[in-house]
Design an enzyme around this catalytic site. Sequence first.
Site, PDB file in Angstrom:
ATOM      1  N   GLY A   3       0.791  -1.232   0.000  1.00  0.00           N
ATOM      2  CA  GLY A   3       0.000   0.000   0.000  1.00  0.00           C
ATOM      3  C   GLY A   3       0.819   1.276   0.000  1.00  0.00           C
ATOM      4  O   GLY A   3       2.003   1.278  -0.315  1.00  0.00           O
ATOM      5  N   SER A   4       0.146   2.368   0.391  1.00  0.00           N
ATOM      6  CA  SER A   4       0.712   3.708   0.283  1.00  0.00           C
ATOM      7  C   SER A   4       1.847   3.958   1.273  1.00  0.00           C
ATOM      8  O   SER A   4       1.834   3.446   2.391  1.00  0.00           O
ATOM      9  CB  SER A   4      -0.397   4.728   0.532  1.00  0.00           C
ATOM     10  N   THR A   5       2.799   4.797   0.866  1.00  0.00           N
ATOM     11  CA  THR A   5       3.915   5.169   1.740  1.00  0.00           C
ATOM     12  C   THR A   5       3.446   5.975   2.950  1.00  0.00           C
ATOM     13  O   THR A   5       4.184   6.097   3.927  1.00  0.00           O
ATOM     14  CB  THR A   5       4.970   6.016   0.990  1.00  0.00           C
TER      15      THR A   5
END
Lengths: 129, 397
Positions: A61-63
């Site tokens: 997923g997203s940082t």
Amino acid sequence: MKLEGRKIYKGTAEGEAIVTKDGISFYGGVDPDNGEVVEVGHELEGQSITGKVLVFPTGKGSTVGSYTMYRMKKSNTAPAAIVNKQIDTIVAVGCIISEIPCVDKIDIENIKTGQQVVVNGSDGIVEVK
Amino acid sequence: MKLTPEEQEMLDGKHGKAAQKSMEILTTLGDIFDAEDMVEVTGVQIAGVSYANLGEAGLEWLSEMAEDGKVRVLTTLNPAGMDRENWQALGIDEDFAKNQNRAIDAFAKMGIITTCSCTPYLIGNAPHFGQHLAWAESSAVCYSNSVIGARTNREGGPSALASALMGKTPRYGYHLNENRHGQVLVKINAPIRGTDEFGVLGKIIGDKLVELGKKIPYITGIASATVEELKSFCASVATYGGTALFHMETITPEYNTYSKPTEISFEINQDDLDRTRNQLVDEEIEVDFVSIGCPHASIHEIAKIASLLEGKEVKKEFWITTARPTKKIADEAGYSKVIEGAGAKFAADTCCVVAPIKGRFKGIMVDSAKACYYGRAKNKFKVKIGTIEECIQEAIK
């Protein structure tokens, strides 16, 4: 049983293991206010990871997930320690900024949910009691 | 990793808390990716600036780093969640504005230049060929590696900040020659023109790379490309394919430097372009928002928009998103007067991807394939891609 892996973030923590075969996305996949996994269809959906030794293959997923981990640490909803098969950059950076002991390169199949586990992030050792 | 005595001291906490935290991040990433040592960087671009993405936790972490952290190299910021001067006119609420400014203040305290733009290479954070960088912002990473021939991995917010404070990054990935070879030969059999069409091309190639599990395309058959077309292509191929580096025959500086695949992996014809363009136009879209400037509009694009809007009246919400320094040039040159006189709005420092605009509009028209992706995924808008001319036609309709 002692499992040897690679140190990712220093410190030692002990807790009850919660193990999943699914990847974890902290941003969007975990509710930082109560520590519950909220990703629909996730093996741990509805379960709390707060204070546990969280064992999963790798992050996804997203940082922004690194910041979510930090938020959990500050709200006392974070896991006590993290054990991965293969670390990814989001979880690694999340553990560093949140100071959560973390070890990877562990055969996570050897750990079962409910077992008492000590994670020594400084030496890269996971002990299943 | 091999560390210098100074790096070891930082890791041991002898140079303060922010330095120690930064070195922990960099050495851990270096160990994960088998870096031998650190390489000095000449510039940093930081993502994770919008308060909508940072949240209170991110802001708290930044504030802690700002207690004793100072940047060692030229460092600029990604777009924020709002225009820092004109946020009220753009419908941003006051609490959000206050929190956004707290985040930017924390960055400023560390010595970061707070130009909030995804096109740092247009406004003074402009590397030259071969320089090592630590950039976040996927479109700018792709542009600097590919179009400029500088070297950076795809950094996240905290790792880019760590590099800014240390002036270094672990030497792995795109910093090494061995990881810059073209992997997939792509042949284009149709003329490609305009920012929108380069965006469509980026989506085709990006989608295909994901399918193939590859990262670096070697592209042939493009006759020429402007800076604006390349920035649009970079944004799109990075969004859809996670691409950080491509080579384009006769156009990008390293097209002849490394080995390239000998067999064509896939070709792209006019009907592929038409089909993909159709995928970027939602059925039954009612456009109530037009936005140009993803990535941030260049002064050349703003001049073109001004000439197209001369004497016209805009009937829909129409944003031109750009870097503030570019907006200032537009002010000086008289373009802003024409554009704002027609009823369009500048949204400097921000963009339609990171501003908190979910729920405010139903259908967005853009010239950017990247903006289509985030318009759908993040803001739940219906989307439509078109040329800059078509966007303006829609705005004055």
